[in-house]
Scaffold this active site. Structure first.
Site, short mmCIF file in Angstrom:
data_model
loop_
_atom_site.label_atom_id
_atom_site.label_comp_id
_atom_site.label_asym_id
_atom_site.label_seq_id
_atom_site.Cartn_x
_atom_site.Cartn_y
_atom_site.Cartn_z
N GLY A 126 0.87 -1.17 0.00
CA GLY A 126 0.00 0.00 0.00
C GLY A 126 0.91 1.22 0.00
O GLY A 126 1.12 1.89 -1.01
N CYS B 133 -8.88 22.12 17.59
CA CYS B 133 -8.83 22.44 19.01
C CYS B 133 -8.52 21.21 19.84
O CYS B 133 -9.41 20.62 20.46
CB CYS B 133 -10.14 23.10 19.44
C1 LIG Z 1 -2.96 -2.38 5.29
C2 LIG Z 1 -2.75 -3.68 4.63
C3 LIG Z 1 -1.77 -3.84 3.64
C4 LIG Z 1 -0.84 -2.73 3.22
O1 LIG Z 1 0.06 -2.32 4.16
P1 LIG Z 1 1.20 -1.28 3.74
O2 LIG Z 1 2.01 -1.12 4.96
O3 LIG Z 1 0.55 -0.02 3.32
O4 LIG Z 1 1.97 -1.90 2.62
C5 LIG Z 1 -1.69 -5.05 3.02
N1 LIG Z 1 -2.50 -6.08 3.34
C6 LIG Z 1 -3.44 -5.97 4.30
C7 LIG Z 1 -4.30 -7.13 4.60
C8 LIG Z 1 -3.60 -4.78 4.98
O5 LIG Z 1 -4.52 -4.68 5.94
#
Ligand SMILES: *Cc1c(COP(=O)(O)O)cnc(C)c1O
Length: 427
Positions: A284, A351
């Site tokens: 991600g 705030c």
């Molecule tokens: C959040 C998540 C990812 C991605 O994590 P990153 O650190 O952004 O690469 C991949 N697989 C699952 C199941 C996740 O919940």
């Protein structure tokens, strides 16, 4: 410094060939600005690194990092798949053209209706509990229905406790020592289990935890193969590859990372006679984190017991510093050559005392009206934003070879009323 900062000849921050000051002028602040070419580069670097050593490889973008529609279209056009963690993400992905077969749903504590919806969309379900398995059996015909399970590899890592998703304290996945029984049970119900998944955490720069997760996950898969007779079409090791946020951190050498992990993966597959399942990874942050900055303007400089630079965004715009105590590098986008002269706190407009982007941060002289860029804001930035303090959400701009496109309009005050109903007797 691996922070990928570019400066133009006006000494302004350059974002994908566009001038940060011009963008702030045209679209206002706060605005998230994302560089299309950087996303494509990140995707291709990642995909090529692994597929070079193991061609049967797929990238599932963990879209909770950034669900901007243009961002998802860019990744779709690259041939990327989607890791979705909610029915809303499955719905979005389908709308944007991802076929169900290229969407893996890794839900946690989902309702039976949600399982049904996701199955109807044709997404592949990656189940997180026996409860979900039983309830799925009530709403689909299990005969020939392919599923996968998320297992807890008992390895966890991450940049913050909240981001560690394996080990005894984790709410995710089925236990390593119940896997054989659960896969067997799925088969008894008529399902066709074809995959195994693990995801140990987020923001990981060290390759060691991944290796442990690969070993542990394949050991579990091997046991399930031998004892429950399951043949795996895919094994998924989740996401979690980090990016440098501080000037001291180094970029992950993705080629070495891929080479070492694939070598281990192959030897573990052989050890357990698992054939050649497709390898999935779910980055991600790695794909979108460093492709975006948040532009925010300094509106007040205050000397109190400490010196504060007050800006026109806050943790409703970018939550990571308040939520995870995360470091985001911050630059003076309209005077990039100015040397640091002071240490200041950079504070948002919410705030709450905790609404700080930085404490004791070395910065140049900054005046009211100056433009700051909060770097590496592409992952878990806009997606975690809220309307707290009745602040409309920021706008988003996509840059492609220096050209800017508004991809999300700034919210208005009217948007704050969205979906709210005042009962008649109070009118
Ligand atoms: C959040 C998540 C990812 C991605 O994590 P990153 O650190 O952004 O690469 C991949 N697989 C699952 C199941 C996740 O919940």
């Amino acid at each position: 410094m691996d922070l990928n900062i570019k400066i133009n000849d006006k000494n302004h921050l350059d974002i994908g060939g566009a001038d940060a000051c011009d963008i702030a002028e045209e679209f206002g602040t706060p605005t998230y600005v994302i560089d299309e070419n950087r996303i494509r580069d990140n995707y291709n670097r990642f995909y090529n690194a692994f597929s070079k050593y193991y061609p049967d490889f797929r990238v599932y973008y963990a879209c909770k990092a950034n669900t901007n529609l243009a961002v998802m279209r860019i990744l779709e056009s690259e041939g990327c798949c989607i890791d979705a963690v909610s029915p809303g993400e499955v719905y979005t992905s389908k709308k944007l053209g991802f076929p169900g077969e290229r969407i893996l749903f890794t839900g946690n504590n989902v309702t039976t209706e949600e399982l049904k919806f996701v199955a109807e969309q044709g997404a592949v379900l990656n189940l997180d509990s026996v409860s979900a398995l039983k309830r799925l059996a009530e709403v689909v015909d299990p005969e020939g229905f392919k599923i996968s399970f998320r297992v807890n590899p008992m390895v966890g890592a991450g940049h913050h406790d909240h981001c560690i998703t394996g080990g005894v304290m984790s709410k995710f996945g089925i236990m390593d020592n119940e896997a054989v029984e659960v896969y067997q049970f799925a088969e008894d119900l008529g399902f066709t289990p074809v995959g195994m998944h693990s995801h140990i955490g987020s923001g990981i720069l060290d390759p060691e935890p991944f290796k442990l997760a690969i070993e542990s996950t394949i050991d579990i898969a091997g046991k399930v193969h031998t004892e429950a007779g399951i043949d795996f079409e895919f094994v998924d090791f989740g996401g979690g590859v980090g990016i440098p946020y501080t000037p001291e951190e180094n970029i992950v050498d993705i080629d070495t990372f891929a080479k070492e992990n694939i070598a281990l993966f192959k030897s573990k597959l052989e050890e357990h006679d698992l054939g050649k399942p497709t390898m999935y990874l779910e980055p991600g942050r790695y794909l979108v984190g460093d492709a975006s900055v948040l532009l925010t303007r300094v509106n007040s400089v205050k000397q109190s017991y400490r010196k504060f630079l007050g800006v026109d965004s806050g943790f409703h715009t970018l939550l990571r510093p308040a939520m995870y105590d995360s470091y985001h590098h911050i630059v003076l986008a309209n005077k990039m050559d100015a040397p640091n002269t002071q240490e200041v706190d950079i504070a948002g407009n919410v705030c709450e005392s905790g609404d700080l982007f930085a404490r004791d941060r070395p910065m140049p002289d900054v005046e009211e009206g100056d433009l700051l860029a909060i770097l590496n804001a592409g992952a878990y930035g806009f997606t975690m934003s809220s309307n707290y303090n009745s602040r409309p959400k920021a706008s988003e701009v996509l840059v492609k070879d220096g050209e800017c496109f508004l991809t999300r309009e700034r919210e208005t005050f009217e948007d704050l009323f969205n979906k709210q109903i005042i009962p008649d007797y109070l009118q």
